[in-house]
Every structure is written in structure tokens, then in C-alpha cells.
Write a protein that holds these residues in place. Structure first.
Motif, short mmCIF file in Angstrom:
data_model
loop_
_atom_site.label_atom_id
_atom_site.label_comp_id
_atom_site.label_asym_id
_atom_site.label_seq_id
_atom_site.Cartn_x
_atom_site.Cartn_y
_atom_site.Cartn_z
N TYR A 207 6.05 21.17 -44.35
CA TYR A 207 5.65 22.41 -44.47
C TYR A 207 6.15 23.10 -43.22
O TYR A 207 6.82 24.44 -43.23
CB TYR A 207 4.20 22.79 -44.85
CG TYR A 207 3.71 24.11 -44.89
CD1 TYR A 207 4.34 25.07 -45.42
CD2 TYR A 207 2.36 24.42 -44.04
CE1 TYR A 207 3.89 26.16 -45.56
CE2 TYR A 207 1.99 25.85 -44.12
CZ TYR A 207 2.55 26.64 -44.69
OH TYR A 207 2.00 28.14 -44.74
N GLN A 210 9.83 23.66 -43.17
CA GLN A 210 10.31 24.65 -43.74
C GLN A 210 9.92 26.01 -43.19
O GLN A 210 10.77 27.25 -43.40
CB GLN A 210 9.53 24.82 -45.32
CG GLN A 210 9.89 23.49 -46.07
CD GLN A 210 9.21 23.35 -47.50
OE1 GLN A 210 8.47 24.17 -47.88
NE2 GLN A 210 9.81 22.68 -48.29
N LEU A 214 12.89 28.93 -42.40
CA LEU A 214 12.72 30.30 -42.53
C LEU A 214 12.74 31.19 -41.32
O LEU A 214 13.42 32.29 -41.82
CB LEU A 214 11.47 30.78 -43.50
CG LEU A 214 11.54 30.22 -44.84
CD1 LEU A 214 10.08 29.93 -45.48
CD2 LEU A 214 12.67 30.78 -45.86
N VAL A 219 13.32 35.46 -41.19
CA VAL A 219 11.89 35.78 -41.68
C VAL A 219 10.80 35.56 -40.79
O VAL A 219 10.62 34.91 -40.03
CB VAL A 219 11.62 34.72 -42.92
CG1 VAL A 219 10.44 35.07 -43.60
CG2 VAL A 219 12.60 34.69 -44.10
N VAL A 223 5.25 35.98 -43.19
CA VAL A 223 5.85 35.90 -44.33
C VAL A 223 6.18 34.33 -44.51
O VAL A 223 6.13 33.85 -45.77
CB VAL A 223 6.89 36.90 -44.43
CG1 VAL A 223 7.74 36.72 -45.77
CG2 VAL A 223 6.46 38.19 -44.13
N ALA A 224 6.99 33.75 -43.43
CA ALA A 224 7.43 32.46 -43.95
C ALA A 224 6.27 31.54 -44.23
O ALA A 224 6.46 30.53 -45.06
CB ALA A 224 8.10 31.86 -42.47
N LYS A 225 5.11 31.67 -43.64
CA LYS A 225 4.02 30.62 -44.04
C LYS A 225 3.58 30.85 -45.55
O LYS A 225 3.18 29.73 -46.29
CB LYS A 225 2.79 30.84 -43.10
CG LYS A 225 2.90 30.34 -41.81
CD LYS A 225 1.57 31.06 -40.98
CE LYS A 225 1.81 30.43 -39.61
NZ LYS A 225 0.59 30.84 -38.62
N LYS A 226 3.76 32.02 -46.03
CA LYS A 226 3.33 32.34 -47.46
C LYS A 226 4.61 31.93 -48.42
O LYS A 226 4.24 31.44 -49.55
CB LYS A 226 2.89 33.72 -47.67
CG LYS A 226 1.80 34.30 -46.75
CD LYS A 226 1.56 35.83 -47.22
CE LYS A 226 0.30 35.97 -46.27
NZ LYS A 226 -0.04 37.66 -46.35
N GLN A 227 5.69 31.98 -47.77
CA GLN A 227 7.01 31.81 -48.75
C GLN A 227 7.54 30.52 -48.69
O GLN A 227 8.49 30.14 -49.53
CB GLN A 227 8.05 32.85 -48.63
CG GLN A 227 7.74 34.28 -48.90
CD GLN A 227 8.86 35.13 -48.65
OE1 GLN A 227 9.89 35.06 -47.96
NE2 GLN A 227 8.64 36.49 -49.11
N ALA A 228 7.05 29.57 -47.72
CA ALA A 228 7.70 28.37 -47.72
C ALA A 228 7.38 27.77 -49.10
O ALA A 228 6.29 27.74 -49.81
CB ALA A 228 6.93 27.54 -46.64
N PRO A 229 8.56 27.05 -49.72
CA PRO A 229 8.33 26.44 -50.94
C PRO A 229 7.23 25.57 -51.15
O PRO A 229 6.72 25.51 -52.42
CB PRO A 229 9.81 25.68 -51.19
CG PRO A 229 10.64 26.26 -50.07
CD PRO A 229 9.74 26.92 -49.16
N LEU A 232 3.94 27.36 -51.83
CA LEU A 232 3.95 28.08 -53.28
C LEU A 232 3.89 27.11 -54.50
O LEU A 232 3.26 27.29 -55.30
CB LEU A 232 5.33 28.75 -53.29
CG LEU A 232 5.92 29.97 -52.36
CD1 LEU A 232 7.24 30.51 -52.70
CD2 LEU A 232 4.73 31.08 -52.71
#
Length: 597
Positions: A207, A210, A214, A219, A223-229, A232
């Protein structure tokens, strides 16, 4: 001891009436134990009496002391130090008190007038990692507080709320799906809770990679912490779990099963148990019902995105999320359900939550929300907030894999106790199994005592090497004192020494004998104080003080070698009662005491 204190208060009240012609009820008198540097057992603070009696504090003390020594056989002497009247208690009274202690059966409750139906919730592990050092303090505290409350005569249920669902559990599951390759505890050769913890750490590792990727693409970090695959996907898995997705539920049951087997093994090793298990997977739906109830009553509100909140600003708190916009629950949701379920099951008048002080705000919110809902058990909730345990190397972090594993720590202290005991060379005659049991008893006792002797509310530093020392303020020192008395009693029995003679014929007591009876008589008030303050540290300190007092007594007077048979018998009986009291005290801490070491 409490009865004697009340008797002395009543005698002082009568003395005030006789000497000064004034009525001062016993309940209004302030009495405390006499400080060690002065002769006496009870001290009356005379400053508050000056206005009512029209005399100076020293005059009051002198007059009362003179009257009591002349008219009350229980008071053998006194001294006045400024505004303090120190009263010495006659030996006959101590012998009478000791005879009462001998007649009292082991395990006699110490009634305090406190709560009678109590639930103590502790441990509360997450099924995504093994227990660590912080969990050990939690488990030992919870178990000990339950034992102490039981000693007051309360009906106590030891409960364990297992955090078996949520985003953190999904992280381990997702990592296992990606990187597990069918690994099992058997194939890996490790406990199931350790296997789950391995994949929790793996999730965090990938994580973070990732997030860095980002960030490198421009990024923002938040935002990167929330959008990391991976994050999600974990959130999607949580939604799938709440929707009952068959594949997700199957994996969840499999991994949790591994973890429970690991937990059970650890609980058995550290000597704690539970009367009732609750699982967040079984309480969060009830919590959701309470959220719906709050919406109907108008004490909760929805935001535009559909999330549910409660406004606690009037209570000095803040707005608190109760249900996410996607409909999934948060910690407080299931806590609402668990509180109600426990009340349905046990109708408690006290519900103790043993939870670290990191959750102080959360517990304030829980109580406030239950009050908003008008729940009758809201005021029965008590948060036993305890400080974190630090190591010389710093704070532990589960997601980084830098925790001190509970299983490994127990093994280390048992090995350290073994080394310390072998150095003393006093285990001849014990079989290998008996030696192994002794080392486990000493190691675990050292660990428990070290973590319990500190006031629960204080943050503490754990030093493994210091904990197992046989001298000083340690568990093994107290255990050794018990073993020494056990050896003395075995020798006394071989010599036919009678522990049950009539000791009231003793002409006088030695100073250390008097101190021992006084210390033994304090046991009931110690248990009451520990129950009132939810602090095993009170009992731990008492057990140490008692062992220390006995070692002074043993060094200053002859026991087996005393030529006077009545004195000899009394000292053996005094030793036996000390052993029983040490054993009872340590039992309240969840610590066993050996007969030999």
C-alpha cells in the motif's frame, strides 16, 4: 482492620464527649495510618477540632491521648506531633485481631457496598494480528480487576469483544488473496494469528509503495492514500462482506478460524479466560438499529452524502460519524450494539471497558450517544483507561511489524526466570516437568507483576531483564517469600509444631510481630481500595509490602529455633497466615505462587 479503625473512632468520639463535653460524631473524625517514623497505628488529625473544642491542636491531642490510655484497654500509649495524635494499640488487641484472621475462611468476600452485577470487557483483539505487549497489559488488567471485584462479593462476567470485521480485517484478507498462494498455519509452521499478522504487514508494505508511486505522478499525499488501488479494493471487500458475498465470507471464516486457534493458545499460556465472547460481526447490525432509532428520535442526522452523524457539541465533544455514506458501520456503530447486547444478557449495574487511553474520546462519545438515546445503562459504563507500554526502543506499530509479540515475550521472560533461578541453585529434587512448570510460573509472574504494579492510568516503560530479578520490587521476590514460608511450614510439620495454640496468653509481642499482624489485617481494606479505584497496583504494592515485612520479621526473630513453645507456635502461625495472604493477593493479580523454588 476496618472494624478496629471504626472502634477507635467511636472511642475518640466518646473521649471528646468526656474530656471536652462536646459531641463530635465518629464519622466526622479524620483517622489515617500512622507514618512509619512514629510509634502508633492510628493517627487522629486534630486541626479540624480546634474551633469546636476551643483548644489548640496539640492540647487536644494530649488530653485525648491521656484519657484513652487511662480508660480504654485497647490503647496502650500515645504521642502527639503538632496536630497529630498517634495512638498505639495494645498487644492483646492485635492478638484478638489475629485470632479473627485465622478463623476467617480463605476467599471470604470483602463487602464494599459497590456494584453487584458487573461485566468486565478486556482483551478485545483484532483478528488481523497476534497479541502484543500492549495486549498483555490489557489482558492482565482486565483479568485482575475482575478477580478483585469478585473478591468484594460481586457477580462478575469476564467478556471479550473480538474485533473480527472491518477495514483492517479486509486488509489482511486482500493481501492473502494476492500473496498467500494457499499458505496455511500448518504449511508455514506458525500460529494462525501470526500468519494473519504477516499479511497485514504485507498489505501496508505494498500500500505504501502504491502511495509513493502516485505521489511520484503528482498526486497529493492525502489523495494518494485514498486512491491507492489496494485501499480501494479493501473498501470494496468490506462492502462485499456486509452484503454477504460468498467468496469473501468463506475466506473471512477461514482466516478468523486460524486466528482464534492462535489466540486460544496464547490465552491459555498467559493464564486468562473469559465467560462470554462477543463478536463485532454479531453486534454491528444491532448497532445499525440503534442508529436508525436515533434518526427516528431526531437525535442523529444525515448529511447530504447519506452518512449519519450525532452532534455532541453541547456535551463538550464534537460531531461524530455513526454510519458511512456507503452504509458500512464504524467502530462506534458496533459498540452501540455490544453495549445493548451485554445489558440484555446480564442486566449489569457496572460495565467496565479496559481500553487504552488512546480511546478516551471514543469512550466519552459512546457514553454520550447512549445518553442521547435514553438508554438506562449509559451511566453504568466505566472506561478503565490505561497508559500505553513503551520499550527502550520506542513506540510499537503493528502495521510496520515492529510490535513486541506476546508469545515471544512470554518465552523470553520464562527463559530469563530459568537463568535467574538456576543461578541461585535451589531447585534440587525437582523433576524436569516440575522445573519447567516453576520457570513458567516465575516468568509469567514476573511479567504480570511488572505490568500490574504500575497504576493503570500511567504510561510505562517495560524492562524485561528487570522484571525477573529475585530481589527488589518484583513478582519473583514475592513468590520467593512465599516459597520460603512454605519450606518453613514443612519443617514445622516435621517437628510437630502446633499452629493452633491459644496465643492470647502471650505476654507481649515483638515490634516486628506487631507489624506483621497489622499488615495482615490491612488485606480487606486493600481489596476495597483496589475495587474502588479499579487498580491492581494497590494489591501489587500490598503484596510487596507484606513480603518485605515478613523478611524483616524472619531476620529479626527466631521462628523454628524459638525455645518458648507458645512463641514458636505463634510465629509459625503468623508465617502461615502470611503465606495465605500472599497467595490470595497474588491470585487477585492472576499470579501463582510456588511451594518450592
Amino acid at each position: 482492620m476496618q472494624e478496629l479503625e471504626q472502634d477507635i473512632k467511636a472511642a475518640l468520639s466518646a473521649a471528646i464527649q468526656q474530656v471536652f463535653g462536646a459531641e463530635v460524631p465518629a464519622a466526622q473524625l479524620t483517622i489515617q495510618p500512622t507514618r512509619k517514623e512514629f510509634a502508633g497505628s492510628f493517627t487522629l488529625v486534630t486541626f479540624p477540632l480546634t474551633k469546636a473544642l476551643g483548644k489548640g491542636p496539640e492540647q487536644i491531642g494530649q488530653a485525648l491521648g491521656e484519657w484513652l490510655t487511662a480508660h480504654d484497654a485497647r490503647v496502650s500509649g500515645f504521642n502527639v506531633v503538632k496536630g497529630f495524635l498517634n495512638l498505639e494499640i495494645a498487644d492483646a488487641e492485635w492478638l484478638r485481631l489475629f485470632a479473627q484472621l485465622l478463623q476467617r475462611p480463605d476467599g471470604t468476600p470483602v463487602p464494599t457496598g459497590g456494584p453487584q452485577d458487573v461485566v468486565v470487557e478486556y482483551s478485545s483483539p483484532n483478528t488481523n494480528k497476534p497479541l502484543h505487549l500492549g495486549h498483555l497489559r490489557n489482558n492482565f488488567l482486565g483479568y485482575s480487576v475482575a478477580q478483585i471485584l469478585k473478591a468484594t462479593g460481586a457477580t462478575v462476567t469476564k467478556a471479550n469483544l473480538v474485533n473480527d470485521r472491518g477495514i483492517h480485517i479486509c486488509k489482511s484478507m486482500l493481501a492473502y488473496q494476492y500473496y498467500g498462494q494457499g499458505e496455511t498455519p500448518q504449511s508455514a509452521g506458525i500460529k494462525g494469528d501470526h500468519l494473519a499478522g504477516k499479511y497485514y504487514v504485507l498489505f501496508e508494505k505494498h500500500y505504501r509503495e502504491q502511495i509513493k508511486q502516485l505521489e511520484a505522478e503528482g498526486v497529493a499525499t492525502d489523495v494518494a492514500k485514498k486512491q491507492a488501488p489496494l485501499m480501494l479494493e479493501a473498501q470494496t471487500m468490506l462492502q462485499q462482506w456486509e452484503q454477504g458475498d460468498e467468496e469473501v465470507i468463506t475466506l473471512w471464516k477461514q482466516m478468523n478460524g486460524w486466528v482464534y486457534e492462535g489466540f486460544d493458545e496464547t490465552y491459555t499460556t498467559i493464564g486468562v479466560d473469559f465467560d462470554q465472547y462477543y463478536y463485532e460481526s454479531g453486534t454491528y447490525l444491532l448497532g445499525k438499529e440503534r442508529v436508525e432509532e436515533g434518526l427516528r428520535k431526531g437525535v442523529f442526522f444525515k448529511k447530504e452524502n447519506g452518512s449519519v452523524w450525532v452532534d455532541l457539541q453541547e456535551e463538550g465533544l464534537d460531531e461524530k460519524l455513526l454510519l458511512r455514506a456507503d452504509g458500512t458501520s464504524v467502530y462506534i456503530t458496533q459498540d452501540l450494539g455490544t453495549a445493548e447486547l451485554k445489558y440484555q444478557d446480564f442486566g449489569y449495574d457496572l460495565s467496565v471497558y479496559v481500553i487504552a487511553d488512546e480511546q478516551n474520546y471514543h469512550m466519552q462519545v459512546l457514553k454520550a450517544v447512549l445518553k442521547k438515546l435514553g438508554k438506562p445503562y449509559a451511566d453504568a459504563i466505566y472506561h478503565l483507561s490505561y497508559g500505553m507500554v513503551d520499550l527502550p526502543s520506542g513506540k510499537m506499530k503493528s502495521r510496520e511489524g515492529t510490535v513486541v509479540d506476546a508469545d515471544e515475550l512470554v518465552r523470553e521472560v520464562v527463559e530469563a526466570a530459568k537463568a535467574a533461578t538456576l543461578e541461585k541453585g535451589k531447585i534440587e529434587g525437582l523433576s524436569e516437568d516440575e522445573q519447567a512448570q516453576l520457570f513458567h510460573t516465575l516468568g509469567l509472574g514476573a511479567l504480570k507483576y511488572y505490568l500490574l504494579k504500575v497504576d493503570p492510568r500511567k504510561r510505562m516503560l517495560f524492562n524485561p531483564e528487570e522484571s525477573v530479578q529475585l530481589e527488589g520490587h518484583t513478582g519473583p521476590f514475592i513468590q520467593y517469600s512465599h516459597a520460603r514460608i512454605a519450606q518453613l511450614r514443612r519443617k514445622a510439620q516435621q517437628l510437630g509444631i502446633n499452629e493452633a495454640l491459644d496465643f492470647t496468653t502471650l505476654p507481649a509481642l515483638e515490634k516486628t510481630e506487631r507489624e506483621m499482624v497489622e499488615e495482615l489485617a490491612r488485606y480487606g481494606s486493600v481489596v476495597a481500595e483496589a475495587a474502588r479505584t479499579f487498580s491492581p497496583a494497590v494489591v501489587a504494592q500490598y503484596a510487596y509490602d507484606l513480603a518485605k515485612a515478613y523478611n524483616r520479621f524472619y531476620a529479626e526473630v527466631q521462628v523454628i529455633g524459638e525455645p518458648d513453645t507458645t512463641k514458636q507456635s505463634f510465629r509459625v502461625a503468623l508465617s502461615a497466615q502470611t503465606a495465605r495472604t500472599i497467595k490470595a493477593s497474588m491470585s487477585l493479580l492472576g499470579i501463582e505462587v510456588p511451594e518450592r523454588m
